[in-house]
Design a protein around this motif. Structure first.
Motif, PDB file in Angstrom:
ATOM      1  N   LEU A  64     -29.011  69.740  13.362  1.00 15.77           N
ATOM      2  CA  LEU A  64     -28.070  70.434  12.484  1.00 15.77           C
ATOM      3  C   LEU A  64     -27.621  71.714  13.167  1.00 15.77           C
ATOM      4  CD1 LEU A  64     -26.593  70.770   9.778  1.00 15.77           C
ATOM      5  CD2 LEU A  64     -28.622  71.950   8.908  1.00 15.77           C
ATOM      6  N   VAL A  65     -26.311  71.833  13.374  1.00 14.53           N
ATOM      7  CA  VAL A  65     -25.733  73.032  13.989  1.00 14.53           C
ATOM      8  C   VAL A  65     -24.633  73.518  13.047  1.00 14.53           C
ATOM      9  CG1 VAL A  65     -24.642  74.020  16.030  1.00 14.53           C
ATOM     10  CG2 VAL A  65     -26.210  72.095  16.278  1.00 14.53           C
ATOM     11  N   THR A  66     -24.970  74.472  12.196  1.00 22.03           N
ATOM     12  CA  THR A  66     -24.025  74.960  11.198  1.00 22.03           C
ATOM     13  C   THR A  66     -23.042  75.957  11.823  1.00 22.03           C
ATOM     14  OG1 THR A  66     -25.626  76.660  10.569  1.00 22.03           O
ATOM     15  CG2 THR A  66     -25.604  74.630   9.273  1.00 22.03           C
ATOM     16  N   LEU A  67     -21.888  76.078  11.193  1.00 17.77           N
ATOM     17  CA  LEU A  67     -20.867  76.994  11.703  1.00 17.77           C
ATOM     18  C   LEU A  67     -21.353  78.438  11.688  1.00 17.77           C
ATOM     19  CD1 LEU A  67     -17.662  75.467  10.049  1.00 17.77           C
ATOM     20  CD2 LEU A  67     -18.442  75.227  12.416  1.00 17.77           C
ATOM     21  N   PHE A  68     -22.202  78.759  10.735  1.00 17.10           N
ATOM     22  CA  PHE A  68     -22.749  80.112  10.638  1.00 17.10           C
ATOM     23  C   PHE A  68     -24.250  80.042  10.876  1.00 17.10           C
ATOM     24  CE2 PHE A  68     -24.540  83.724   8.340  1.00 17.10           C
ATOM     25  CZ  PHE A  68     -23.686  84.743   8.700  1.00 17.10           C
ATOM     26  N   PRO A  69     -24.811  80.618  11.918  1.00 16.04           N
ATOM     27  CA  PRO A  69     -24.219  81.645  12.786  1.00 16.04           C
ATOM     28  C   PRO A  69     -23.701  81.137  14.136  1.00 16.04           C
ATOM     29  CG  PRO A  69     -26.560  81.597  13.160  1.00 16.04           C
ATOM     30  CD  PRO A  69     -26.275  80.485  12.171  1.00 16.04           C
ATOM     31  N   TRP A  70     -23.724  79.798  14.375  1.00 18.19           N
ATOM     32  CA  TRP A  70     -23.512  79.303  15.734  1.00 18.19           C
ATOM     33  C   TRP A  70     -22.096  79.510  16.257  1.00 18.19           C
ATOM     34  CZ3 TRP A  70     -27.532  78.714  18.605  1.00 18.19           C
ATOM     35  CH2 TRP A  70     -28.759  78.352  18.035  1.00 18.19           C
ATOM     36  N   LEU A  71     -21.122  79.763  15.379  1.00 19.93           N
ATOM     37  CA  LEU A  71     -19.774  80.052  15.866  1.00 19.93           C
ATOM     38  C   LEU A  71     -19.744  81.297  16.758  1.00 19.93           C
ATOM     39  CD1 LEU A  71     -17.136  79.409  13.022  1.00 19.93           C
ATOM     40  CD2 LEU A  71     -17.193  78.424  15.316  1.00 19.93           C
ATOM     41  N   TYR A 102     -25.271  87.469   9.953  1.00 19.27           N
ATOM     42  CA  TYR A 102     -26.411  86.559   9.925  1.00 19.27           C
ATOM     43  C   TYR A 102     -27.725  87.323   9.773  1.00 19.27           C
ATOM     44  CZ  TYR A 102     -29.773  83.067  11.522  1.00 19.27           C
ATOM     45  OH  TYR A 102     -30.854  82.217  11.620  1.00 19.27           O
ATOM     46  N   ILE A 103     -27.809  88.473  10.445  1.00 19.56           N
ATOM     47  CA  ILE A 103     -29.022  89.295  10.360  1.00 19.56           C
ATOM     48  C   ILE A 103     -29.128  89.991   9.007  1.00 19.56           C
ATOM     49  CG2 ILE A 103     -30.175  91.329  11.327  1.00 19.56           C
ATOM     50  CD1 ILE A 103     -28.966  90.552  14.039  1.00 19.56           C
ATOM     51  N   ALA A 104     -27.989  90.431   8.492  1.00 15.71           N
ATOM     52  CA  ALA A 104     -27.994  91.261   7.279  1.00 15.71           C
ATOM     53  C   ALA A 104     -28.038  90.451   5.992  1.00 15.71           C
ATOM     54  CB  ALA A 104     -26.764  92.166   7.270  1.00 15.71           C
ATOM     55  N   ILE A 105     -27.505  89.228   6.023  1.00 15.58           N
ATOM     56  CA  ILE A 105     -27.376  88.442   4.794  1.00 15.58           C
ATOM     57  C   ILE A 105     -28.336  87.266   4.832  1.00 15.58           C
ATOM     58  CG2 ILE A 105     -25.806  87.107   3.334  1.00 15.58           C
ATOM     59  CD1 ILE A 105     -23.496  88.676   4.594  1.00 15.58           C
ATOM     60  N   LEU A 161     -19.523  89.390  17.108  1.00 15.89           N
ATOM     61  CA  LEU A 161     -20.432  90.447  16.658  1.00 15.89           C
ATOM     62  C   LEU A 161     -20.534  90.485  15.144  1.00 15.89           C
ATOM     63  CD1 LEU A 161     -19.417  93.318  19.113  1.00 15.89           C
ATOM     64  CD2 LEU A 161     -21.466  91.879  19.196  1.00 15.89           C
ATOM     65  N   PHE A 162     -19.416  90.240  14.472  1.00 18.54           N
ATOM     66  CA  PHE A 162     -19.425  90.219  13.008  1.00 18.54           C
ATOM     67  C   PHE A 162     -20.325  89.103  12.482  1.00 18.54           C
ATOM     68  CE2 PHE A 162     -17.717  88.357   9.094  1.00 18.54           C
ATOM     69  CZ  PHE A 162     -17.840  89.446   8.227  1.00 18.54           C
ATOM     70  N   ILE A 163     -20.218  87.911  13.087  1.00 19.28           N
ATOM     71  CA  ILE A 163     -21.032  86.780  12.638  1.00 19.28           C
ATOM     72  C   ILE A 163     -22.512  87.047  12.911  1.00 19.28           C
ATOM     73  CG2 ILE A 163     -21.556  84.345  13.078  1.00 19.28           C
ATOM     74  CD1 ILE A 163     -18.569  83.931  13.583  1.00 19.28           C
ATOM     75  N   PHE A 164     -22.834  87.570  14.096  1.00 22.41           N
ATOM     76  CA  PHE A 164     -24.218  87.910  14.414  1.00 22.41           C
ATOM     77  C   PHE A 164     -24.769  88.930  13.407  1.00 22.41           C
ATOM     78  CE2 PHE A 164     -23.895  86.539  19.031  1.00 22.41           C
ATOM     79  CZ  PHE A 164     -24.889  85.594  18.909  1.00 22.41           C
ATOM     80  N   SER A 165     -24.008  89.966  13.141  1.00 21.69           N
ATOM     81  CA  SER A 165     -24.452  91.031  12.233  1.00 21.69           C
ATOM     82  C   SER A 165     -24.638  90.508  10.817  1.00 21.69           C
ATOM     83  CB  SER A 165     -23.438  92.181  12.235  1.00 21.69           C
ATOM     84  OG  SER A 165     -23.279  92.714  13.526  1.00 21.69           O
TER      85      SER A 165
END
Length: 227
Positions: A154-161, A129-132, A123-127
């Motif tokens: 290309l599959v980056t660690l952020f947000p795909w983790l 990604y949306i906010a930043i 949830l932190f990563i999803f949030s």
């Protein structure tokens, strides 16, 4: 889920090849529908990665098993990178889905017994990604002058983790667990696709590409009959 992702992936790459060889004209993978379909395919794969970590290591982390998994996936990722350098030098893959899975396995395997923490991090990563607002290829944006400007995958660690983390959390629910007595109900073809997903991933596109290349070669060699 993994079998569904495999089927969709093969279909996606079949259309990509049709477009590449000029049989159709469509904006794949970045156009409407295709971009969303790719996101769905990647999401299914990565959710399955998280769930598989739970099923594989919930009884304890075996260093030998983890090392073999990491070596196998990393070797496959290296093969993808090298083959893309030869076939698509302008779009070579430096961190595709296999690279991601290898790194994510080492980062997340320690969370298989902590589903609530996995959910919180997801949830932190999803949030975030949306906010930043961050570059589309972060953290590789720092070295973009040395790598492919437009990689074909290309599959980056952020947000795909966030997806494998969600898979770790979800795999702890009873709905995702099938009693041994009921496992015969699973379609054997789906099981086969899922169990051999890495092999299918590595072979399907070279085989498709070789097939279309052979058709092109035959068409070029075919004599033109004038009337």
């Amino acid at each position: 889920m993994r079998a569904t992702a495999i089927i969709l992936m093969v279909a996606f790459h079949f259309v990509w090849d049709l477009n590449y060889f000029g049989y159709i004209r469509t904006d794949i993978p970045n156009g409407f529908f295709w971009k969303e379909l790719r996101a769905i395919i990647v999401s299914l794969f990565l959710f399955s990665v998280g769930a598989s970590l739970v099923y594989s290591y919930q009884g304890g982390i075996s260093a030998k098993k983890l090392a073999w998994r990491t070596v196998k996936i990393s070797s496959a990722a290296l093969l993808v990178t090298l083959s893309s350098l030869f076939t698509l030098p302008e779009h070579w893959i430096y961190f595709g889905i296999l690279h991601f899975i290898a790194v994510a396995t080492l980062l997340l395997v320690w969370l298989v017994g902590k589903p609530k923490l996995a959910l919180l991090l997801s949830l932190f990563i999803f949030s975030a990604y949306i906010a930043i607002e961050i570059p589309w290829n972060w953290p590789f944006s720092y070295i973009e002058q040395y790598i492919s400007k437009h990689p074909s995958d290309l599959v980056t660690l952020f947000p795909w983790l966030a997806l494998p983390l969600l898979g770790i959390w979800a795999a702890n629910f009873r709905i995702f667990r099938l009693a041994p007595a009921n496992q015969h109900a699973i379609n054997p073809y789906l099981t086969l696709l899922s169990q051999h997903s890495l092999l299918i991933y590595l072979l399907h596109q070279p085989l498709l590409f070789a097939g279309f290349s052979a058709i092109e070669w035959i068409n070029c060699k075919r004599p033109v009959i004038s009337t």
